[in-house]
Design an enzyme around this catalytic site. Structure first.
Site, PDB file in Angstrom:
ATOM      1  N   CYS A  54       0.835  -1.208   0.000  1.00 16.37           N
ATOM      2  CA  CYS A  54       0.000   0.000   0.000  1.00 16.37           C
ATOM      3  C   CYS A  54       0.872   1.261   0.000  1.00 16.37           C
ATOM      4  O   CYS A  54       0.564   2.246  -0.679  1.00 16.37           O
ATOM      5  CB  CYS A  54      -0.926   0.022   1.213  1.00 16.37           C
ATOM      6  SG  CYS A  54      -2.019  -1.417   1.345  1.00 16.37           S
ATOM      7  N   CYS A 396       0.740 -25.027   7.662  1.00 19.83           N
ATOM      8  CA  CYS A 396       0.090 -23.772   8.080  1.00 19.83           C
ATOM      9  C   CYS A 396       0.451 -23.461   9.531  1.00 19.83           C
ATOM     10  O   CYS A 396       0.231 -24.294  10.422  1.00 19.83           O
ATOM     11  CB  CYS A 396      -1.426 -23.910   7.898  1.00 19.83           C
ATOM     12  SG  CYS A 396      -2.427 -22.881   8.960  1.00 19.83           S
ATOM     13  N   CYS A 399      -2.382 -23.721  11.981  1.00 19.09           N
ATOM     14  CA  CYS A 399      -2.774 -25.115  12.202  1.00 19.09           C
ATOM     15  C   CYS A 399      -1.819 -25.795  13.180  1.00 19.09           C
ATOM     16  O   CYS A 399      -2.245 -26.545  14.066  1.00 19.09           O
ATOM     17  CB  CYS A 399      -2.791 -25.886  10.880  1.00 19.09           C
ATOM     18  SG  CYS A 399      -3.867 -25.158   9.624  1.00 19.09           S
TER      19      CYS A 399
END
Length: 504
Positions: A54, A396, A399
């Site tokens: 951004c 992950c 996870c």
């Protein structure tokens, strides 16, 4: 000299400040709605102040806004800080999950379209100028048609319609507006301007697609309905055979996977891509109105092969993925001549569905039960128990962090025969139901014994998870272990004996 440098620096800073002033900062839903109502073509950048991408976009966005000032038709650029409290509702309303996300509003706050252009000033300006203009052009000479074909970035859909006031023209315009990001559109009211009409009469409406680098010119022959024409146009604007891997082909791959088009994926070793295979795949593409055909070699296409988990093992493998039917079909070790038979068998309903799945585990007696693709229906929906399942990815981070907590949760409910705590590796197993949407890992769903599906979106502590199970289970705590049932029966017998003694 020093004075000149100071003056130049001041001028540059002033120019930058003015450029920034041309981007409107949005403050809340009401403010955005007002701006959309006031400006027919408005482009919103949804950003977070901490996002590095951004920060890179900010000066380019400001310069583009300044460059577009005074453009006819008007183009207005705004920015939305989604970290601001007043904009939290906008983040959820427009499903902003990554930054920056840019959306185009054409007078309707409820139906923005995606921005798919560059992130630097010149590219932003050129892309938005094209987007702000009409979605199609009327071509009134052979030279204009030739120029439109040459100017098209990927493909040009050319339509012959009887007049600008016809129903066919309205359908064409609707499709052009819906697919303006996917291909270019032009129309004529003189059929002689269409090369494929020369030498014969072409009834209105008549539609063809010209693709860069391909001599094949698809012609639309279905009913002239917007939905059907859109499906055909998306499929036929793609290359006949999309090669997974080369950067020039990846936009076509993305388009093939965005919608509901069925996808025929040919997976092949590097030395298995013969001219005959390419010809058969091209013919399959030509013969279908709504099929995207993709070639993935075991080296270039490893990502897509891993995604499907098809494991071609050095042989040509065909996989048909139909998102609308939520079904996949697989044929291994095929010859090029098998391609038309595979497609024909599919059309005739002669192929069995295939599912990505691990092998069923030999033992499955841990507190957290392992589910795989082929056992999902039986274990989750037909077990007669309440099932709380985690769909995870082994690598992950979230996870991995949840695993010990999920194991503890399994132990807590292991003694209760009516509740199952389960897990499934979502990277190598399909979720064979449209009642569960998995967009990230871990994803948690609770399925009651009678088949009601509830997505869990609460905290991830053991206490919060256990509380959710107890609040939503239909049988937990009601099913007693066998030893407990024996105790109850013994107590009842003792009570009955006491009653007999009292009576005597």
């Amino acid at each position: 000299m020093r004075g000149l440098l100071a003056a130049a620096l001041a001028a540059a800073l002033l120019a930058c400040a003015h450029a920034g002033d041309d981007v409107i900062a949005v403050s809340g839903q009401e403010h955005l709605d007002e701006l959309i109502a006031k400006h027919p073509f408005l482009v919103a950048e949804f950003y977070a102040p901490w996002c590095g991408h951004c920060k890179q976009l900010e000066p380019e966005w400001a310069k583009a806004a300044a460059a577009l000032k005074g453009h006819n038709p008007e183009v207005v650029l705004v920015k939305v800080d989604v970290s601001a409290e007043e904009n939290e509702g906008l983040k959820s309303k427009y499903s902003i999950t990554g930054f920056p996300t840019i959306k185009i509003f054409r007078g309707d706050a409820s139906q923005p379209s995606a921005y798919e252009g560059p992130h630097e000033e010149e590219g932003i300006v050129n892309y938005l100028k094209k987007q702000a203009g009409p979605a199609y052009k009327k071509l009134e000479s052979g030279e204009a048609v030739a120029a439109a074909r040459e100017a098209a970035e990927g493909a040009l859909l050319l339509a012959y319609v009887a007049s600008d006031a016809s129903e066919e023209f309205k359908t064409f315009a609707e499709v052009a507006e819906a697919l303006r990001n996917d291909l270019d559109f032009g129309y004529v009211t003189d059929h002689s301007l269409v090369e494929e009409c020369k030498g014969g009469d072409c009834a209105s409406p008549f539609v063809v697609i010209y693709k860069k680098g391909e001599s094949d010119v698809p012609r639309y022959e279905g009913k002239f309905k917007a939905d059907q024409l859109k499906t055909w146009a998306v499929a036929k604007s793609l290359p006949l055979v999309i090669r997974f891997g080369p950067p020039s082909q990846m936009k076509a791959v993305q388009k093939a996977f965005e919608g509901s088009l069925p996808r025929l994926v040919a997976m092949a070793p590097e030395d298995g891509v013969s001219d005959e295979l390419m010809e058969q795949l091209s013919q399959a593409s030509k013969a279908s109105n709504d099929l995207a055909v993709i070639l993935a070699t075991e080296t270039e296409g490893k990502r897509i092969i891993d995604y499907y988990g098809a494991k071609p093992a050095g042989k040509v493998t065909l996989l048909l993925d139909d998102p609308e039917a939520k079904a996949k079909y697989l044929k291994r070790d095929v010859k090029p001549s098998d391609v038309p038979e595979f497609v024909r068998d599919l059309q005739e309903g002669a192929l069995a569905k295939w599912m990505k799945s691990e092998e069923v585990p030999a033992t499955n007696d841990e507190p957290v039960r392992v589910v795989v693709g082929t056992t999902f229906e039986e274990e989750v929906f037909k077990s007669g128990k309440d099932v709380f399942i985690e769909i995870y990815a082994p690598r992950c981070g979230h996870c991995v962090k949840l695993k010990p907590t999920w194991d503890e949760l399994g132990k807590e409910f292991q003694a209760d025969g009516s509740v199952v705590i389960a897990k499934m590796d979502g990277t190598i197993n399909d979720v064979p139901t449209d009642q569960m949407v998995v967009r990230g890992f871990p994803t948690l769903y609770f399925v009651t014994a009678d088949g009601q599906v509830k997505k869990y979106e609460g905290g991830r502590s053991k206490e919060e998870l256990a509380k959710f199970v107890r609040e939503n289970c239909t049988k937990c705590g009601k099913a007693k272990p066998a030893e407990a049932e024996d105790d109850v029966e013994a107590e009842a017998e003792e009570a009955a004996e006491e009653e007999k003694k009292d009576e005597l």
